[in-house]
Design a protein around this motif. Structure first.
Motif, PDB file in Angstrom:
ATOM      1  N   ILE A  22      76.304 105.242  -9.062  1.00 11.60           N
ATOM      2  CA  ILE A  22      75.733 104.157  -9.859  1.00 11.60           C
ATOM      3  C   ILE A  22      76.669 103.846 -11.025  1.00 11.60           C
ATOM      4  CG2 ILE A  22      73.772 103.439 -11.283  1.00 11.60           C
ATOM      5  CD1 ILE A  22      72.016 105.328  -9.617  1.00 11.60           C
TER       6      ILE A  22
ATOM      7  N   ARG B 177      66.719 103.774  -3.726  1.00 14.17           N
ATOM      8  CA  ARG B 177      67.817 103.945  -4.677  1.00 14.17           C
ATOM      9  C   ARG B 177      67.669 102.970  -5.855  1.00 14.17           C
ATOM     10  NH1 ARG B 177      73.913 104.267  -4.779  1.00 14.17           N
ATOM     11  NH2 ARG B 177      74.496 102.769  -6.377  1.00 14.17           N
ATOM     12  N   GLU B 178      67.287 101.729  -5.561  1.00 12.12           N
ATOM     13  CA  GLU B 178      67.165 100.714  -6.606  1.00 12.12           C
ATOM     14  C   GLU B 178      66.116 101.109  -7.640  1.00 12.12           C
ATOM     15  OE1 GLU B 178      67.170 100.135  -3.397  1.00 12.12           O
ATOM     16  OE2 GLU B 178      69.068  99.046  -3.129  1.00 12.12           O
TER      17      GLU B 178
ATOM     18  N   GLU C  54      67.650 103.751  -9.888  1.00 12.31           N
ATOM     19  CA  GLU C  54      68.632 103.127 -10.779  1.00 12.31           C
ATOM     20  C   GLU C  54      67.919 102.375 -11.911  1.00 12.31           C
ATOM     21  OE1 GLU C  54      72.452 100.062 -10.547  1.00 12.31           O
ATOM     22  OE2 GLU C  54      71.515 100.837  -8.709  1.00 12.31           O
TER      23      GLU C  54
END
Length: 213
Positions: free
Chosen positions: A23, A108-109, A112
């Motif tokens: 990231i 994942r988003e 993040e």
């Protein structure tokens, strides 16, 4: 953003660390298998912004680690990344002072977004976590007012409620709505009185339950 990662399963530890390192703007400074190791590292490593930790670990788990970080490293944020989706586990983490609570099933988003939100000074609880709280059978709401048709919420109160549920501070809500922080607190108090709760969790649970947010 300089991060320490704690996870007692080594394969997961490596996987999570690799994901975080991919990231933009994130540097994984250290990887550990229990909370005690994290505390030792915080004594040595300076400038750590955030700890991402599992909830259940040997020697010292995520809740105790959260309490210790709040007591000794108040500037360090902590996000719990766990499979534990039981309302009691979530509420225990909130009481301990966790800045975020994300399930390992998250995309994942979501992770993040959680880390960026936390480092901006706000708290983050994934949608799945909020839904678990909303469906917690141990109600924090007053049964006498636990129906939306019995309560009149003004448009401004609804705006404040939505921002509270998104973990904005009183000052941030005031800036977004162009009102004073004192007015925000007045709206918060009125909402708590109307909904029969004394906690922010109670407000969020009500908002989710009746699809106000």
């Amino acid at each position: 953003m300089r991060i320490l990662v704690a996870e007692d399963h080594r394969i997961l530890l490596e996987s999570i660390s690799m994901l975080l390192s991919s990231i933009d703007g994130i540097e994984v400074v250290g990887k550990y298998t229990n909370g005690r190791q994290v505390l030792t590292a915080l004594e040595v490593e300076k400038g750590i912004d955030l700890v991402v930790s599992d909830l259940q670990m040997p020697v010292m788990g995520g809740i105790e680690l959260t309490l210790q970080i709040r007591a000794h490293f108040p500037d360090v944020k902590i996000c719990l990344l766990t499979v534990a989706d039981q309302p009691e586990a979530i509420k225990e983490a909130l009481r301990a002072g966790a800045d975020g609570y994300v399930l390992k099933s998250a995309e994942r988003e979501d992770l993040e977004t959680a880390l960026k939100t936390i480092c901006e000074g706000r708290k983050f609880y994934s949608d799945a976590v909020l839904m678990q709280l909303a469906h917690d059978p141990v109600q924090e709401l007053n049964p006498a007012v636990d129906k939306p048709q019995k309560i009149t919420i003004t448009q401004r109160e609804l705006e404040v409620l939505k921002l509270i549920a998104q973990e904005f501070s009183g000052t941030q809500i005031a800036e977004k709505l162009f009102i004073s922080p004192t007015t925000v607190e007045t709206h918060r108090k009125h909402l708590m009185q109307k909904l029969g709760t004394q906690t922010t969790i109670g407000l969020v649970k009500y908002a989710i339950k009746f699809q106000l947010i």
